[in-house]
Enzyme design. Structure first.
Site, mmCIF file in Angstrom:
data_model
loop_
_atom_site.group_PDB
_atom_site.id
_atom_site.type_symbol
_atom_site.label_atom_id
_atom_site.label_comp_id
_atom_site.label_asym_id
_atom_site.label_seq_id
_atom_site.Cartn_x
_atom_site.Cartn_y
_atom_site.Cartn_z
ATOM 1 N N ALA A 11 -11.344 -10.776 -51.282
ATOM 2 C CA ALA A 11 -10.837 -11.598 -52.401
ATOM 3 C C ALA A 11 -11.980 -12.397 -53.013
ATOM 4 C CB ALA A 11 -9.720 -12.522 -51.911
ATOM 5 N N VAL A 14 -15.439 -9.592 -56.974
ATOM 6 C CA VAL A 14 -14.953 -8.297 -57.458
ATOM 7 C C VAL A 14 -13.471 -8.112 -57.121
ATOM 8 C CG1 VAL A 14 -15.218 -5.783 -57.299
ATOM 9 C CG2 VAL A 14 -17.250 -7.243 -57.282
ATOM 10 N N HIS A 176 -24.799 5.270 -57.495
ATOM 11 C CA HIS A 176 -24.696 3.957 -58.121
ATOM 12 C C HIS A 176 -25.932 3.203 -57.638
ATOM 13 C CE1 HIS A 176 -22.876 0.561 -59.937
ATOM 14 N NE2 HIS A 176 -22.630 -0.079 -58.817
HETATM 15 N N1 APR Z 1 -12.511 -8.409 -44.144
HETATM 16 C C1 APR Z 1 -12.023 -8.872 -45.315
HETATM 17 N N2 APR Z 1 -12.800 -9.484 -46.214
HETATM 18 C C2 APR Z 1 -14.085 -9.630 -45.917
HETATM 19 C C3 APR Z 1 -14.664 -9.148 -44.724
HETATM 20 C C4 APR Z 1 -13.806 -8.515 -43.809
HETATM 21 N N3 APR Z 1 -14.250 -8.034 -42.655
HETATM 22 N N4 APR Z 1 -15.976 -9.452 -44.735
HETATM 23 C C5 APR Z 1 -16.238 -10.076 -45.889
HETATM 24 N N5 APR Z 1 -15.093 -10.198 -46.599
HETATM 25 C C6 APR Z 1 -14.896 -10.831 -47.902
HETATM 26 C C7 APR Z 1 -15.632 -12.148 -48.038
HETATM 27 O O1 APR Z 1 -14.953 -13.197 -47.372
HETATM 28 C C8 APR Z 1 -15.662 -12.328 -49.537
HETATM 29 O O2 APR Z 1 -14.561 -13.072 -50.014
HETATM 30 O O3 APR Z 1 -15.439 -10.027 -48.934
HETATM 31 C C9 APR Z 1 -15.573 -10.878 -50.071
HETATM 32 C C10 APR Z 1 -16.805 -10.447 -50.844
HETATM 33 O O4 APR Z 1 -16.839 -11.210 -51.999
HETATM 34 P P1 APR Z 1 -18.176 -11.684 -52.703
HETATM 35 O O5 APR Z 1 -19.081 -12.257 -51.684
HETATM 36 O O6 APR Z 1 -17.774 -12.510 -53.876
HETATM 37 O O7 APR Z 1 -18.841 -10.319 -53.180
HETATM 38 P P2 APR Z 1 -18.444 -9.467 -54.475
HETATM 39 O O8 APR Z 1 -19.298 -9.897 -55.610
HETATM 40 O O9 APR Z 1 -16.987 -9.433 -54.642
HETATM 41 O O10 APR Z 1 -18.978 -8.022 -54.049
HETATM 42 C C11 APR Z 1 -18.339 -7.320 -53.018
HETATM 43 O O11 APR Z 1 -18.623 -5.201 -54.092
HETATM 44 O O12 APR Z 1 -19.766 -4.567 -55.995
HETATM 45 C C12 APR Z 1 -19.819 -4.660 -54.609
HETATM 46 O O13 APR Z 1 -22.184 -4.969 -54.143
HETATM 47 C C13 APR Z 1 -20.913 -5.574 -54.132
HETATM 48 O O14 APR Z 1 -20.812 -4.859 -51.858
HETATM 49 C C14 APR Z 1 -20.434 -5.890 -52.744
HETATM 50 C C15 APR Z 1 -18.915 -5.922 -52.906
#
Ligand code: APR
Length: 315
Positions: A11, A14, A176
Site C-alpha cells: 500500500a 504504487v 523494464h
Molecule cells: N508484505 C506486504 N507489503 C510489504 C512487504 C511485505 N512483505 N514488504 C514491503 N511492503 C510494503 C511496504 O510497507 C510499502 O508500503 O510495500 C510498500 C512499498 O511501497 P513504497 O516503498 O512506496 O514503494 P513503491 O514506490 O510503491 O514501489 C514498490 O514497485 O515500481 C516498483 O520499483 C518499485 O519495486 C518497487 C515497487
C-alpha cells in the site's frame, strides 16, 4: 451479479495509487494489503471517505492479513523496495526477491484461482520468480512494464510532434530497464510510422529518454520512484482482464520459445482477456531488433541466475 475483487499487495506509492485509480473505475472491490500495521487500513478508509464525492460504488478494504485477498480475480504485487538515486532496478534484485517470494506463497494459499500481475522491480525477474513460486500456468502470471514504458515513449513523441499522446501507438519490448527495446519502426502516430516522421537522431533521443524515464523521476524525487503512470498502467491491464477486452498491449510474459526465448519473462506484445494472457503476438523484427531483444533476455537470465532460478521450472 457479484462484483469481482482485485487485491493489491503493498500500500505504498504504487499500490495505493493503483488502488485509487482502480476504485474510481468502479469495476472491482479492492483488498489492499501491507505489512505495516495501519497503512493499508488508513489509506483504504481515506479512499472510502471520498465515496460520495467520487461516486464510488465499490469498496476498498485495507488489511495486514492475507485472508483479505480470498477469491480475488486478480492480485497485483507492488510490495518491495523502490529505487534510490543512482540505484539500478537490478540492485533491488535480492532484497525484493526475499520480499516477493513469501507474498506469492500467500497468494497461492488464499487466492489460488487468481491472475497475478507483478509490479515489483526488477520486473521481469520478479515475474519469472512468481511463475516458479506459484507453479501456475503461464497465462496467469504477468508483469506490468510495457504499458508504462510505451506510455512514456508516447508522451515523449507527442511532445516532440505536437500531437495528443493518445494518437501515438507505441511499441516497447524487452526489459523494464536498461535493455528496454523501443521499436520506432513499429510505433505509429495516427497510422504513420515514427521512422517516417522524424530523423534518426531525434528518434534515438526519444528512445534514450524513454529508457531513462524511470531514473529521471528517481533523480527528481530523490526519495522513491514513479507511481502515477505506473498506477495507470496497472489499471489498463486490470481493466483488459476484467472486461475480457482482448486488448493488445505489451506485458512481461513467460516465454516458451517465442522470439527465440525460453524459460524467462520478458516484455512482448500480448493480448489480455478474462483468462489473463490470451496470446503472445509475434511481430516481425529486423536482425538488429532481434539482437536487442536477445540482449534484454540475457539481462533477465543473469538476474535469474543470481537468484538460482535458471531452469527452475520446466515450461
Ligand atoms: N508484505 C506486504 N507489503 C510489504 C512487504 C511485505 N512483505 N514488504 C514491503 N511492503 C510494503 C511496504 O510497507 C510499502 O508500503 O510495500 C510498500 C512499498 O511501497 P513504497 O516503498 O512506496 O514503494 P513503491 O514506490 O510503491 O514501489 C514498490 O514497485 O515500481 C516498483 O520499483 C518499485 O519495486 C518497487 C515497487
Amino acid at each position: 451479479m457479484t462484483r469481482p475483487k482485485v487485491a493489491i499487495i503493498g500500500a505504498g506509492q504504487v499500490g495505493a495509487t493503483t488502488a485509487w485509480n482502480l476504485a474510481r473505475t468502479n469495476l472491482a472491490d479492492i483488498a489492499l494489503v501491507d505489512i505495516v500495521e495501519g497503512l493499508a487500513q488508513g489509506k483504504a478508509l481515506d479512499m472510502m471517505h471520498a465515496s460520495a464525492l467520487e461516486h464510488l460504488t465499490v469498496t476498498v478494504e485495507g488489511s495486514t492479513d492475507y485472508a483479505a485477498i480470498r477469491e480475488s480475480r486478480i492480485v497485483v504485487v507492488t510490495a518491495g523496495l523502490a529505487r534510490k538515486p543512482g540505484m539500478t532496478r537490478e540492485d533491488l534484485l535480492k532484497a525484493n526477491a526475499e520480499i516477493v517470494r513469501p507474498i506469492v506463497e500467500q497468494v497461492v494459499r488464499h487466492a489460488p484461482q487468481a491472475i497475478l500481475i507483478m509490479v515489483t522491480n526488477p520486473l521481469d525477474v520478479m515475474t519469472y520468480l512468481a511463475y516458479t513460486a506459484t507453479g501456475w500456468e503461464r497465462s496467469r502470471v504477468l508483469g506490468m512494464a510495457g504499458v508504462l514504458d510505451g506510455a512514456r515513449f508516447a508522451y515523449g513523441i507527442a511532445q516532440r510532434l505536437g500531437v495528443a499522446p493518445d494518437q501515438v501507438a507505441p511499441m516497447v519490448l524487452g526489459t523494464h530497464g536498461d535493455t528496454m527495446v523501443c521499436l520506432p519502426r513499429h510505433t505509429t502516430v495516427n497510422g504513420k510510422r515514427l521512422t517516417d516522421l522524424l530523423p534518426p537522431d531525434d528518434v534515438a533521443a526519444l528512445v534514450q529518454r524513454t529508457r531513462d524515464a524511470g531514473a529521471e523521476i528517481v533523480a527528481l524525487l530523490k526519495a522513491g520512484s514513479a507511481f502515477y503512470a505506473p498506477g495507470s498502467s496497472v489499471v489498463a491491464m486490470v481493466r483488459a482482464i476484467l472486461q475480457n477486452a482482448q486488448t493488445a498491449m505489451t506485458a512481461s510474459a513467460i516465454l516458451t520459445g517465442e522470439y527465440g526465448c525460453h524459460g524467462i519473462a520478458l516484455g512482448v506484445p500480448v493480448r489480455l482477456g478474462a483468462t489473463g494472457l490470451a496470446e503472445i503476438i509475434q511481430i516481425d523484427l529486423t536482425s538488429e531488433e532481434r539482437q536487442a531483444l536477445q540482449a534484454a533476455a540475457a539481462t533477465v537470465q543473469s538476474g535469474l541466475q543470481a537468484l538460482g532460478l535458471v531452469g527452475a521450472k520446466k515450461s
